[in-house]
Write a protein that holds these residues in place. Structure first.
Motif, short mmCIF file in Angstrom:
data_model
loop_
_atom_site.label_atom_id
_atom_site.label_comp_id
_atom_site.label_asym_id
_atom_site.label_seq_id
_atom_site.Cartn_x
_atom_site.Cartn_y
_atom_site.Cartn_z
N ILE A 37 0.72 -1.23 0.13
CA ILE A 37 0.12 0.03 0.16
C ILE A 37 0.99 0.98 -0.25
CG2 ILE A 37 -1.46 1.45 1.22
CD1 ILE A 37 -2.84 -0.83 0.62
N ILE A 38 1.95 0.89 0.77
CA ILE A 38 2.69 2.40 0.98
C ILE A 38 3.42 2.32 -0.56
CG2 ILE A 38 4.72 3.61 2.04
CD1 ILE A 38 3.91 2.03 4.75
N ARG A 39 3.37 1.71 -0.84
CA ARG A 39 4.69 1.98 -2.62
C ARG A 39 3.54 1.81 -3.53
NH1 ARG A 39 7.13 -4.25 -2.85
NH2 ARG A 39 7.31 -3.12 -4.83
N PHE A 79 1.26 4.55 -3.15
CA PHE A 79 1.63 5.35 -2.82
C PHE A 79 2.62 6.35 -3.68
CE2 PHE A 79 -1.55 5.14 1.37
CZ PHE A 79 -2.61 5.44 0.46
N LYS A 80 3.34 5.43 -3.21
CA LYS A 80 4.60 6.53 -4.68
C LYS A 80 4.66 6.70 -5.50
CE LYS A 80 8.52 3.48 -4.69
NZ LYS A 80 9.58 3.28 -3.61
N TRP A 81 4.59 4.87 -6.33
CA TRP A 81 3.87 5.16 -7.76
C TRP A 81 2.95 5.65 -8.02
CZ3 TRP A 81 3.69 3.01 -12.31
CH2 TRP A 81 2.17 2.80 -13.34
N GLU A 82 1.81 6.46 -7.28
CA GLU A 82 0.89 7.39 -7.33
C GLU A 82 1.24 8.61 -7.14
OE1 GLU A 82 -3.12 7.30 -7.29
OE2 GLU A 82 -2.22 6.28 -8.91
N TYR A 83 2.64 9.01 -6.32
CA TYR A 83 3.16 10.23 -6.59
C TYR A 83 4.01 10.33 -7.75
CZ TYR A 83 6.52 13.87 -5.20
OH TYR A 83 7.66 14.99 -5.20
N SER A 107 16.41 2.93 0.49
CA SER A 107 16.64 2.86 1.81
C SER A 107 16.32 2.05 2.04
CB SER A 107 14.64 3.14 1.96
OG SER A 107 13.72 1.91 1.10
N VAL A 108 16.68 0.53 1.65
CA VAL A 108 17.14 -0.56 2.35
C VAL A 108 17.88 -0.49 2.97
CG1 VAL A 108 17.38 -3.18 1.81
CG2 VAL A 108 15.56 -2.08 1.14
N VAL A 109 18.98 0.23 2.28
CA VAL A 109 20.50 0.19 2.51
C VAL A 109 20.61 1.24 3.68
CG1 VAL A 109 22.62 1.42 1.89
CG2 VAL A 109 21.78 0.28 0.61
N ILE A 162 11.33 12.15 -0.78
CA ILE A 162 9.91 11.67 0.01
C ILE A 162 9.30 10.54 -0.48
CG2 ILE A 162 7.23 12.16 -0.93
CD1 ILE A 162 7.50 14.91 -1.62
N ALA A 163 9.65 9.72 -1.55
CA ALA A 163 10.34 8.74 -2.58
C ALA A 163 10.89 7.98 -1.59
CB ALA A 163 10.77 8.74 -3.88
N VAL A 164 11.83 7.97 -1.24
CA VAL A 164 13.12 7.39 0.55
C VAL A 164 11.93 7.29 1.42
CG1 VAL A 164 15.30 6.84 1.26
CG2 VAL A 164 14.74 7.94 -0.76
N ILE A 165 11.83 8.44 1.63
CA ILE A 165 11.03 8.59 2.91
C ILE A 165 9.67 7.32 3.41
CG2 ILE A 165 9.16 9.25 4.39
CD1 ILE A 165 11.04 12.08 4.26
N LEU A 166 9.18 7.57 1.74
CA LEU A 166 7.89 6.17 1.73
C LEU A 166 7.91 5.01 1.85
CD1 LEU A 166 5.48 8.33 -0.79
CD2 LEU A 166 5.19 7.36 1.65
#
Length: 314
Positions: free
Chosen positions: A46-48, A50-54, A119-121, A196-200
């Motif tokens: 779901i969070i990803r 929202f990133k796609w939508e952004y 983000s994973v790093v 924004i994308a990294v935070i998501l």
């Protein structure tokens, strides 16, 4: 083929852990917690989304929210493709919906992968120093993807590279599409969208790390294994990086080996390590495939399109 490979991996690890001990470990797991692990994985999706939508709105790609959601979830059916390249299906489905060129929307997938990696790093770098393991790989991956961002962000260098590539006859034919793709990815990796994308992504992938923590926590309730959130984040994050770099379908084989190996490195018994690996991989990788299959069914009903007839060209 990916399912067959997955079955082979599960068989190999079952033999490694001793099948009887592995069955015992599965029986001892409190499966009432499994829906929670699934819910955490779905939270990641779901969070990803929202990133796609952004990203989609940033590029001015018009889609109804329902269609966008079904397209995004449908591509999880391609989770077991090498390097997740099957996610390009998103771009083809968007083109079918509104005619957006693949060259305009495909860079979203690249931006998603870059921000996921970063983000994973960030999630597992602390653990690598605490447990004194994998710092080189993690820092190397981080530097590489930050370098990619820096390169893309420099219009002068990027346009210069594209201009040189256009001198190649085969590439010159698609030069317009390459430039359109660059304009899209350039828009997506500017400072504000990047942050924004990294935070998501941080929140999204932390949820899957928590899924592994829940699994290990269940086992720790009746065994003497020592588990905390930091160790679970490190184990899952590092294994995700290894599996992604390998470019294997869904990271099959190497991700499981990393998960199991790191758990044993942290003194978790072999049978529990393998059982935990199986449980978290079912709840993440294979659950995503199931979500994709269901979403494809509903997308086809919604759009009145048959994906088997989709023309995969530019």
């Amino acid at each position: 083929m990916s399912v067959a490979l997955g079955a082979a991996v599960f068989l190999a690890f079952s033999i490694y852990a001793d099948f009887d001990n592995l069955l015992k470990a599965f029986r001892e797991f409190n499966w009432l917690y499994f829906p929670l692990v699934i819910a955490l994985t779905y939270g990641n999706f779901i969070i990803r989304f929202f990133k796609w939508e952004y990203y989609r709105k940033l590029l001015g790609i018009e889609l109804k929210t329902k269609a966008s959601f079904l397209i995004f979830m449908s591509t999880f059916v391609m989770s077991v493709t090498p390097g997740k390249m099957g996610e390009l299906l998103k771009s083809y489905l968007v083109r079918e919906e509104n005619g957006t060129p693949v060259s305009k929307s495909a860079p979203i997938i690249l931006a998603e992968r870059i921000t996921d990696f970063i983000s994973v790093v960030m999630l597992c770098i602390a653990g690598s120093f605490v447990f004194d393991y994998g710092q080189g790989l993690i820092l190397g991956a981080g530097v590489f993807f930050l370098g990619c961002v820096a390169l893309i962000s420099s219009r002068k260098i990027s346009i210069g590279i594209i201009s040189q590539l256009e001198k190649i006859k085969a590439i010159h034919k698609i030069s317009e599409k390459i430039r359109e793709a660059y304009e899209s990815i350039y828009t997506l990796v500017r400072i504000k969208p990047l942050v924004i994308a990294v935070i998501l992504s941080l929140f999204a992938w932390f949820l899957e790390c928590l899924g592994l923590y829940v699994v290990l926590r269940v086992y720790s309730s009746f065994t003497h294994i020592d588990v905390n959130v930091l160790s679970a984040v490190f184990i899952y994050g590092f294994s995700t990086i290894v599996g992604s770099i390998a470019m294997l379908p869904g990271g099959l084989g190497l991700t499981e080996a990393s998960l199991t190996g790191l758990m044993q490195f942290l003194k978790i018994p072999k049978d529990i390590s393998v059982a935990s690996t199986f449980i978290i991989r079912i709840a993440t990788l294979w659950f995503s495939v199931i979500v994709g299959i269901i979403s494809v069914y509903f997308y086809q009903r919604y759009s009145h399109k048959n994906l088997e007839n989709l023309e995969m060209n530019n």
